[in-house]
Design an enzyme around this catalytic site. Structure first.
Site, PDB file in Angstrom:
ATOM      1  N   SER A  64     100.198  -9.096 -63.411  1.00 12.24           N
ATOM      2  CA  SER A  64     101.587  -9.538 -63.227  1.00 12.24           C
ATOM      3  C   SER A  64     101.674 -10.587 -62.118  1.00 12.24           C
ATOM      4  CB  SER A  64     102.493  -8.338 -62.899  1.00 12.24           C
ATOM      5  OG  SER A  64     101.944  -7.577 -61.838  1.00 12.24           O
ATOM      6  N   ASP A 102      93.214  -5.465 -62.407  1.00 14.59           N
ATOM      7  CA  ASP A 102      93.418  -5.760 -63.830  1.00 14.59           C
ATOM      8  C   ASP A 102      92.369  -6.728 -64.348  1.00 14.59           C
ATOM      9  OD1 ASP A 102      95.421  -4.474 -65.269  1.00 14.59           O
ATOM     10  OD2 ASP A 102      97.023  -5.726 -64.449  1.00 14.59           O
ATOM     11  N   LYS A 132      91.337  -2.074 -64.729  1.00 15.45           N
ATOM     12  CA  LYS A 132      92.310  -1.637 -65.743  1.00 15.45           C
ATOM     13  C   LYS A 132      92.266  -2.642 -66.893  1.00 15.45           C
ATOM     14  CE  LYS A 132      97.020  -1.939 -65.207  1.00 15.45           C
ATOM     15  NZ  LYS A 132      97.406  -2.804 -66.351  1.00 15.45           N
ATOM     16  N   GLU A 134      94.024  -3.380 -71.017  1.00 20.08           N
ATOM     17  CA  GLU A 134      95.081  -3.019 -71.971  1.00 20.08           C
ATOM     18  C   GLU A 134      94.484  -2.753 -73.347  1.00 20.08           C
ATOM     19  OE1 GLU A 134      98.226  -5.935 -71.990  1.00 20.08           O
ATOM     20  OE2 GLU A 134      98.466  -5.844 -69.812  1.00 20.08           O
ATOM     21  N   GLU A 201     103.333   2.279 -70.394  1.00 22.64           N
ATOM     22  CA  GLU A 201     104.413   1.354 -70.036  1.00 22.64           C
ATOM     23  C   GLU A 201     105.433   1.219 -71.164  1.00 22.64           C
ATOM     24  OE1 GLU A 201     103.255  -2.532 -68.588  1.00 22.64           O
ATOM     25  OE2 GLU A 201     105.338  -3.225 -68.538  1.00 22.64           O
TER      26      GLU A 201
HETATM   27  O1  KIV Z   1     100.088  -6.161 -64.137  1.00 23.50           O
HETATM   28  C1  KIV Z   1     100.777  -5.211 -63.740  1.00 23.50           C
HETATM   29  O2  KIV Z   1     101.475  -5.282 -62.729  1.00 23.50           O
HETATM   30  C2  KIV Z   1     100.733  -3.990 -64.525  1.00 23.50           C
HETATM   31  C3  KIV Z   1     101.762  -2.952 -64.208  1.00 23.50           C
HETATM   32  C4  KIV Z   1     103.070  -3.381 -64.722  1.00 23.50           C
HETATM   33  C5  KIV Z   1     101.367  -1.613 -64.709  1.00 23.50           C
HETATM   34  O3  KIV Z   1      99.936  -3.859 -65.402  1.00 23.50           O
END
Ligand code: KIV
Length: 286
Positions: A64, A102, A132, A134, A201
């Site tokens: 994000s 991420d 993390k 997706e 989410e």
């Molecule tokens: O990128 C991010 O901030 C996220 C959260 C919204 C869980 O993946």
């Protein structure tokens, strides 16, 4: 070369100091299943990490940051290098929380081997503890590949922002029976593949609750349910930095309003020549 060391929390200077306490570990987070709720927030910069760290179990260097820090239209243009730079800053600014980073769009989807190369680069460059990614059933073999090679993985199902073009927007998921069943299958597949945690989410509440009950890993909700094992929010959203707030965000402050007021006062002082005053100027030596 690792860029990790601890900052002196009293200053903005890069002065290494001994860590005041031991950092939480991924197994300790995993052991919180069904226990005290886990607190997670996104962080992208060193000073914010310093401020959030004492209150959080997990810090997420979320992709994000593409929108929040860089003003990009989605998370899709975010690169591994952007994630590495911000991830290293967050690790430098924290000593307590588990830092999860991420995997950006395009850095892991084509094969488990591509995912391993990207994840190992991120962990080496940042000192973060976990990645993390997706996706549901289709990403399960990749999750297993990483976990079996020593990389802790957090999954992310339901509304997956990197798939915005396929989903057609950021609306809540799981309203139809077919969508609900798919989210549950995705959550179970990522859990069976060995993920220690799962972000759920933008999912209708009963599905988030059922997913939480049917997986062994900890679930972290965002726009999901208070019955998840923990919660995450984008830090700038919860601090009130943006005019528009998604329905699932609770604003805990109006930082944008307070920053505007402070900058307005500064501009007035500069224009009125009342800043700098005697306290902020140097007198010559006698
Ligand atoms: O990128 C991010 O901030 C996220 C959260 C919204 C869980 O993946």
């Amino acid at each position: 070369m690792s860029t990790t060391y601890t900052l002196d929390t009293a200053t903005s200077r890069a002065t290494p100091t001994p860590a005041p306490m031991k950092r939480l570990t991924v197994p300790a987070i995993r052991a919180r299943k069904g226990g005290d709720p886990l607190v997670m927030l996104t962080a992208y910069t060193v000073r914010m990490a310093q401020l959030l760290d004492p209150h959080c179990d997990l810090l997420l260097v979320g992709d994000s940051l593409g929108q929040v820090i860089y003003g990009l239209p989605s998370t899709i243009p975010v690169t591994l290098e952007m994630m590495a730079a911000h991830g290293a800053a967050v690790v430098r600014g924290s000593y307590h929380a588990v830092v999860v980073i991420d995997m950006p769009f395009g850095s892991y989807e084509s094969s488990p081997e591509q995912a391993f190369a990207s994840a190992s680069y991120l962990l080496k460059e940042t000192g973060a503890a976990a990645v993390k990614l997706e996706g549901g059933e289709v990403m399960a073999p990749t999750v297993r590949f990483l976990v079996e090679r020593g990389i802790p993985v957090m999954g992310h199902v339901g509304l997956t922002p990197q798939a915005v073009n396929a989903l057609g927007g950021y609306g809540a998921r799981g309203r139809s029976q077919a969508e609900a069943a798919k989210i549950l299958d995705d959550a179970r597949a990522i859990d069976r593949a060995g993920a220690f945690g799962l972000v759920i989410e933008g999912v209708v509440e009963p599905i988030a609750i059922e997913a939480t009950r049917s997986v062994d890993c900890v679930t972290i909700g965002i726009g999901a349910s208070a019955q998840c094992d923990g919660q995450v929010l984008v830090i700038d959203d919860m601090l009130g930095m943006f005019d528009r707030t998604p329905r699932f965000v609770k604003r805990f402050d109006d930082l944008a309003g307070r920053i505007s007021a402070a900058v307005k006062a500064y501009a007035q002082d500069v224009r009125g020549r009342t800043f700098p005053g005697p306290e902020q100027t140097y007198a010559p030596k006698d």
